[in-house]
Design an enzyme around this catalytic site. Structure first.
Site, short mmCIF file in Angstrom:
data_model
loop_
_atom_site.label_atom_id
_atom_site.label_comp_id
_atom_site.label_asym_id
_atom_site.label_seq_id
_atom_site.Cartn_x
_atom_site.Cartn_y
_atom_site.Cartn_z
N ASP A 78 0.80 -1.22 0.00
CA ASP A 78 0.00 0.00 0.00
C ASP A 78 0.83 1.28 0.00
O ASP A 78 0.38 2.32 -0.45
CB ASP A 78 -0.99 0.02 1.17
CG ASP A 78 -0.35 -0.12 2.53
OD1 ASP A 78 0.84 -0.52 2.58
OD2 ASP A 78 -1.01 0.15 3.54
N GLU A 119 26.27 -29.19 3.78
CA GLU A 119 26.20 -29.17 5.25
C GLU A 119 26.65 -30.51 5.82
O GLU A 119 27.31 -30.55 6.88
CB GLU A 119 24.77 -28.85 5.71
CG GLU A 119 24.13 -27.64 5.05
CD GLU A 119 24.76 -26.32 5.45
OE1 GLU A 119 25.81 -26.33 6.13
OE2 GLU A 119 24.21 -25.27 5.09
#
Length: 611
Positions: free
Chosen positions: A61, A511
């Protein structure tokens, strides 16, 4: 006053002169004096002047009024993203491929801009010019400080601006129409000259204030400041002396900032006209034409292949251009190139061994150095170039191994392809594969935010269209893709046609090698990857195509298929790969990083024990 202090002062003077030249508005004719436009229009028009064709972001907005100006502009296309993080990644990828241009994204106040900031931080870390426009509450609301939505509820309307100050090189909060144009020009200029992201707050009311248009008649000065001629000549003399003393045993090592700060052409002229062997760091891949006969390969410290490591580390002089000496870019800081044998060229300074020269930037210095070093070419071309040439291995298994994958897809690449590799097995595996002339390589080695490549591929594909480049090809692991997969829907909606290779190895392989090989936290849920494009709005077999390959032969057959090769629609290839397989370079890097991490843990444990 010391020589160093004088040089620093002169560099600052040159910078200020450059800023004055940038901000000066000349040639305003009386016929233009009465012409006005809205502040929002001014901003969009400035971007169009700079060759920006796409703006990424999410409507909110506080930016909707400004987006009307964007949508109505004939030269800039609004690309709505699924979220602000992906929009930041897209702007980053767009800027990396679109040489000399900036990436632009627009978000709304608070919730939108904070979502984008990880992407902005990555652009800052890796020297990528991105303009972040934030639609914010009106100037009146910022003064009155009501408890508006998207605020923290405590009246601090500048809180997010303060966050942005930490991860952008320049910022502006527009407060009046009198200085709006100057502030817009300032941050855009900083973005391009310094090759780092900048932040612009655009209040809802100010976007619709009218200002004179005359300033647009003066193009922005986006060239780097001039070097001080006396200091520059001294630096050139010192470098030539070192080259002469090295008896032509000189190599050139090119890194990321040669790309980010726009000196690829100057670097090419240097290595071609001098004949010195040239190598690249991982972040500098494709800064050098990898088909060039005197290109030796990628230097990554102790991780490098022996032929490359020996040649680089034994050279009597290294001309290092645009270095970013991060852990993954240097083989966990295992560069063996002493300061006594190194000259470093950067965008805003030069180092000759231990001496620093602020304000002597490489953009203007390198062409003059090339002229001075060209007479050495006859001796330089006699130097042998250490090369590592990967070959497709013969293996007993039918599985698609990392050792097999990268040399095989290397045969698939074409001139002018844009190749994007995700942090992990992809970015490490592709390093040693020579890419064709004109290819562009993208990877986020320093910041290393997994999932970055999906949004980046969107922006890169648009930039490739603008520049008339070839295919856009993404290599990404199944774990990384799950973070940012939504952007595939934007690619389908917008008719982009990248080829997406999904390395399905059941989780976070990089990882696993760093820590926790068999831990559950490195596992992920297995998606139905070949259904993704259809799920996101594509029509399988018509507007999208999906494939699954499990064996070397299936992959090879697909890569040889002319329809697949032509990339007429967006395509996704799921490659089933061994879970615990990884490229050689990743395994070595993970071992080095693991030792560093354990050392840190041991220090912490010892500190606690002493307490």
């Amino acid at each position: 006053m010391t020589t160093q202090a004088v040089a620093s002062l002169q560099a600052e003077v040159n910078k200020l002169r450059h800023e004055l030249q940038t901000l000066k508005v000349g040639g305003e004719s009386s016929s233009l004096a009465g012409e006005t436009l809205y502040v929002g229009q001014y901003l969009v028009e400035r971007l169009a002047q700079l060759g920006v064709t796409k703006m990424f972001g999410v409507p909110g907005d506080f930016n909707l009024g400004f987006l009307d100006f964007v949508e109505d502009h004939p030269k800039i296309d609004w690309v709505g993203n699924c979220n602000e993080l992906n929009a930041a990644y897209a702007a980053d990828g767009y800027a990396r491929v679109h040489d000399g241009k900036l990436g632009v994204l627009t978000t709304t106040f608070g919730v939108g801009e904070l979502s984008a900031m990880n992407g902005i931080a990555g652009a800052f870390s890796e020297h990528v010019p991105v303009l972040h426009i934030v639609g914010v509450p009106s100037t009146g609301q910022q003064k009155a400080k009501p408890m508006l939505h998207h605020t923290l509820g405590d009246g601090r309307f500048d809180a997010y601006y303060k966050v942005a100050q930490e991860i952008t090189i320049s910022q502006a909060t527009l407060t009046s129409k009198e200085n709006a144009a100057a502030e817009i020009d300032r941050v855009i200029t900083d973005c391009l000259v310094l090759a780092r992201p900048v932040y612009l707050m655009l209040p809802t009311d100010l976007a619709y204030e009218r200002i004179p248009s005359a300033r647009l008649k003066t193009p922005l000065n986006t060239q780097p400041p001039e070097n001080d001629p006396d200091v520059e000549n001294f630096v050139l003399d010192e470098i030539v002396k070192l080259v002469d003393e090295a008896q032509n045993d000189v190599i050139i090592l090119v890194d990321a900032c040669a790309i980010r700060h726009g000196v690829k052409n100057e670097v090419k002229e240097l290595y071609e006209r001098t004949g010195y062997p040239v190598y690249a760091a991982p972040m500098g891949k494709t800064a050098v034409d990898e088909s060039y006969e005197r290109y030796g390969g990628i230097y990554v410290g102790s991780i490098s292949h022996d032929a490359i490591k020996e040649k680089v580390e034994n050279a009597k002089l290294i001309l290092s251009i645009g270095a970013l000496k991060s852990d993954f870019n240097t083989g966990n800081f295992t560069y063996h190139i002493p300061v006594t044998r190194t000259v470093e060229f950067h965008s805003d300074h030069t180092r000759v061994q231990f001496a620093g020269f602020p304000g002597i930037g490489m953009k203007r210095l390198l062409p003059k150095l090339t002229q001075r070093l060209q007479p050495f070419k006859e001796g330089a071309v006699g130097l042998e170039v250490g090369k590592y040439i990967p070959e497709i291995p013969k293996e007993d298994t039918d599985e698609i191994t990392q050792t097999y994958l990268w040399p095989r897809v290397g045969k698939f690449f074409k001139s002018n392809d844009v190749i994007v590799a995700e942090t992990g097995t992809s970015s490490f595996g592709i390093l040693d594969i020579p890419l064709p002339a004109g290819a562009t390589f993208l990877s986020q080695i320093l910041w290393g935010s997994i999932g970055w490549t999906v949004g980046s591929t969107l922006g890169a594909a648009y930039a490739a269209q603008d520049r008339g480049l070839g295919r856009t090809i993404l290599f990404i692991g199944d774990g990384s893709l799950q973070l940012t997969v939504q952007e595939l829907s934007v690619m389908i909606h917008r008719g982009l046609k990248p080829i997406i290779f999904v390395l399905n190895n059941s989780g976070y392989t990089i990882e696993r090698y760093l820590h926790g090989m068999d831990r559950k936290y490195n596992d992920i849920n297995n998606w139905r990857w070949t259904k993704l494009l259809e799920t996101f709005g594509g029509e399988e077999g018509k507007t999208v195509k999906s494939y699954q390959v499990r064996t070397k032969q299936e992959l090879s057959d697909l890569l040889d298929d002319q329809t697949f090769d032509s990339a007429e629609v967006i395509q996704l290839v799921e490659m089933i790969m061994p879970q615990k397989d990884a490229p050689r370079a990743l395994k070595v890097q993970a071992e080095l990083s693991g030792k560093s991490n354990r050392y840190a843990a041991e220090i912490l444990t010892e500190t606690v024990r002493l307490k």
